[in-house]
Scaffold this active site. Structure first.
Site, mmCIF file in Angstrom:
data_model
loop_
_atom_site.group_PDB
_atom_site.id
_atom_site.type_symbol
_atom_site.label_atom_id
_atom_site.label_comp_id
_atom_site.label_asym_id
_atom_site.label_seq_id
_atom_site.Cartn_x
_atom_site.Cartn_y
_atom_site.Cartn_z
ATOM 1 N N LYS A 1 93.137 -30.396 -79.771
ATOM 2 C CA LYS A 1 93.735 -29.047 -79.771
ATOM 3 C C LYS A 1 94.797 -28.942 -80.849
ATOM 4 C CE LYS A 1 93.363 -28.398 -74.724
ATOM 5 N NZ LYS A 1 92.536 -27.201 -74.622
ATOM 6 N N ARG B 1 84.590 -28.997 -67.039
ATOM 7 C CA ARG B 1 83.304 -28.723 -66.395
ATOM 8 C C ARG B 1 82.489 -30.004 -66.242
ATOM 9 N NH1 ARG B 1 82.089 -24.552 -71.079
ATOM 10 N NH2 ARG B 1 84.340 -24.393 -70.798
#
Ligand code: BES
Ligand code: MN
Ligand code: ZN
Length: 497
Positions: free
Chosen positions: A269, A343
């Site tokens: 990120k 996920r």
């Protein structure tokens, strides 16, 4: 700090402080001399009762030294508990530095409230949520300069049983907040598991923790891969609450995303987005907080708390874009972006949850920035494959003053974009509809109750509401543990104690 009911007359209160919560244009009687003072203040328009209005009045003679007036706005009928909860939380933050040890909270409107249990539960929640702060790492505490510390809060006309439900709810949430506020150097998968074990031992829950080897043996390769780049190896955590004396109890599985830090992995990120990623374990912390509440409230239902804990880091052993992972149910996933890791962790955890054949699965996860973009900082996304379950959760959330907004968990076009040329699916797609993509992805790992019918499942995407930089409503700065009380309320409502 003690929270108790006060049965006496408000006018005869002997503690040092009184806080009166008043609606707009509401008169305040039954406070003796103080009623006169309040009337005078209202006539001078120094206090209007508008939501958020606040005035502190020092009293020079008598036992009571501080009078606080706090505005609850216009009579809002059904939403009064929500207003009172946040108003009280705000009050608790405002009086922190005051010379106030023994406070009476007096809410004249309470007398005409029909659902007293819900109302006073909200009062208890407001008090506990409002006094919360996370200052364990400050060597000089702000509170130390306080003239004295609040020792006791009494609530006029309440009932200890109603208050105590609220206190259990809020303390469960505060437990989650304490964990979620801890930084990544303190809470990593192993220490998160130790906290889970401590909680289980303290409250008589079953607790199973799997380390790396067992995680691989159990075919949780997605959880393993996400954690592989970190020195701090992943853990799988499973807590169970079993109700006493009930044969064939219904079953609920709560599943939490426990990314103790999410750097993005090899798809690292940008630095602005790294900040607050210690909060990426919020779903897991909420599961632990909810398990604490369940163990104390003892509903007639079996509750499983399931957590996949990992740290997503770049490193020589990291999983990579292009990798193909096999989840516990055998489905293969092509990695498009290592930052779509939640996920993957949830995939294995949801397979495991499904194998328990529960009646309901609820997962909580700081899953997508897209959900935060869609709904802003005041609402979490709710996704479900079952309309009845969704509406039960929405009303539980409303009762708790936590805003949820239902978003679709199905979409043909988005499902189409999940196809991979080399595996059963890819782990992420277009930025558009990113929260829906993630929800549809998760659904691939929900098992069936019978052929063609999946287990009723709800997914709370709490990215965007998990962490607040400023004090907001019921939440003081930092981790909010948003969703903890909604889960508890849903379980308690469906399986009333
Ligand atoms: N943990 C983040 C989501 C998140 C974002 C939580 C902001 C809290 C605040 C999640 O793992 C993530 O990185 N999601 C990506 C997915 C994308 C790569 C498909 C995102 O939302 O950008
Ligand atoms: Mn991520
Ligand atoms: Zn994440």
């Amino acid at each position: 700090m003690e929270i108790k009911t006060y049965d006496g007359k408000a006018a005869e209160w002997k503690g040092d402080s009184i806080a009166v919560i008043l609606q707009q244009e509401e008169k305040c009687e039954h406070l003796g001399k103080l009623s006169g003072i309040i009337k005078e203040i209202q006539s001078r328009k120094d206090f209007t009762g508008k939501k958020g209005s606040f005035i502190k009045v020092p009293i020079m003679d008598g036992a009571v030294k501080n009078l606080y007036l706090i505005g609850a706005g216009k009579d809002e009928g059904k939403s009064l508990p929500t207003t009172v909860r946040s108003t009280i939380a705000e009050l608790m933050r405002k009086i922190k530095a005051d010379n106030c040890k023994d406070l009476l909270v007096y809410i004249p409107a309470a007398a005409s409230v029909k659902d007293k249990k819900r109302f006073f539960s909200a009062v208890g929640e407001g008090i506990e949520l409002g006094v919360y702060s996370f200052d364990k790492y400050k060597t000089v505490k702000e509170d130390e300069e306080n003239k004295s510390k609040l020792e006791k809060v009494s609530v006029a006309g309440a009932d200890d049983e109603f208050l105590s439900k609220g206190i259990i709810y809020a303390c469960s949430q505060n437990y989650s907040r304490n964990l979620a506020n801890e930084p990544g150097n303190m809470i990593y998968p192993q220490t998160l598991a130790e906290h889970a074990k401590e909680l289980a031992d303290r409250l008589g829950l079953e607790c199973e923790i799997w380390e790396e080897k067992r995680i691989i043996k159990e075919k949780m390769c997605c959880l393993y891969a996400v954690g592989a780049g970190s020195e701090k190896k992943p853990r799988f955590i499973h807590l169970v609450y079993r109700p006493v004396g009930i044969k064939k109890a219904k079953k609920i599985a709560l599943v939490g995303k426990g990314l103790t830090f999410d750097s993005g992995g090899l798809d690292i990120k940008p630095s602005d987005f790294l900040r607050t990623m210690k909060g990426d374990k919020s779903g897991a912390c909420n599961v632990l907080g909810a398990m604490q509440g369940i163990a104390k409230l003892k509903p007639k239902v079996e509750v499983h708390g399931i957590i996949g804990a990992a740290e997503n880091m770049p490193g020589g052993a990291s999983f990579r874009p292009d990798d193909i992972l096999t989840a516990r149910n055998g489905k293969t996933i092509e990695i498009d972006n290592t930052d779509a890791e939640g996920r993957l962790v949830l995939a294995d955890a949801l397979c495991y949850a499904s194998e328990l054949k529960p009646d309901v699965i609820i997962d909580m996860a700081t899953l997508t920035g897209a959900c935060a973009v869609a709904l802003g900082p005041n609402r979490a996304g709710l996704f479900s494959n079952d309309d009845d379950l969704a509406s039960e959760i929405l009303s539980a959330a409303e009762a708790c003053g936590e805003n949820l907004w239902r978003l679709p968990a199905e979409d043909e076009k988005i499902s189409e974009s999940m196809k991979s040329p080399v595996a059963d699916m890819v782990n992420c797609g277009s930025r558009y509809g990113g929260a829906i993509f993630a929800a549809i992805f998760l659904q691939e790992f929900i098992g069936e109750i019978k052929k063609g019918k999946k287990i009723p499942w709800a997914h709370l995407d709490i990215a965007g509401v998990d962490f607040f930089k400023e004090n907001t409503s019921i939440y003081s700065k930092g981790a909010s543990a948003f969703g903890t009380r909604t889960c508890l309320e849903f379980i308690i409502n469906r399986f009333s104690i």
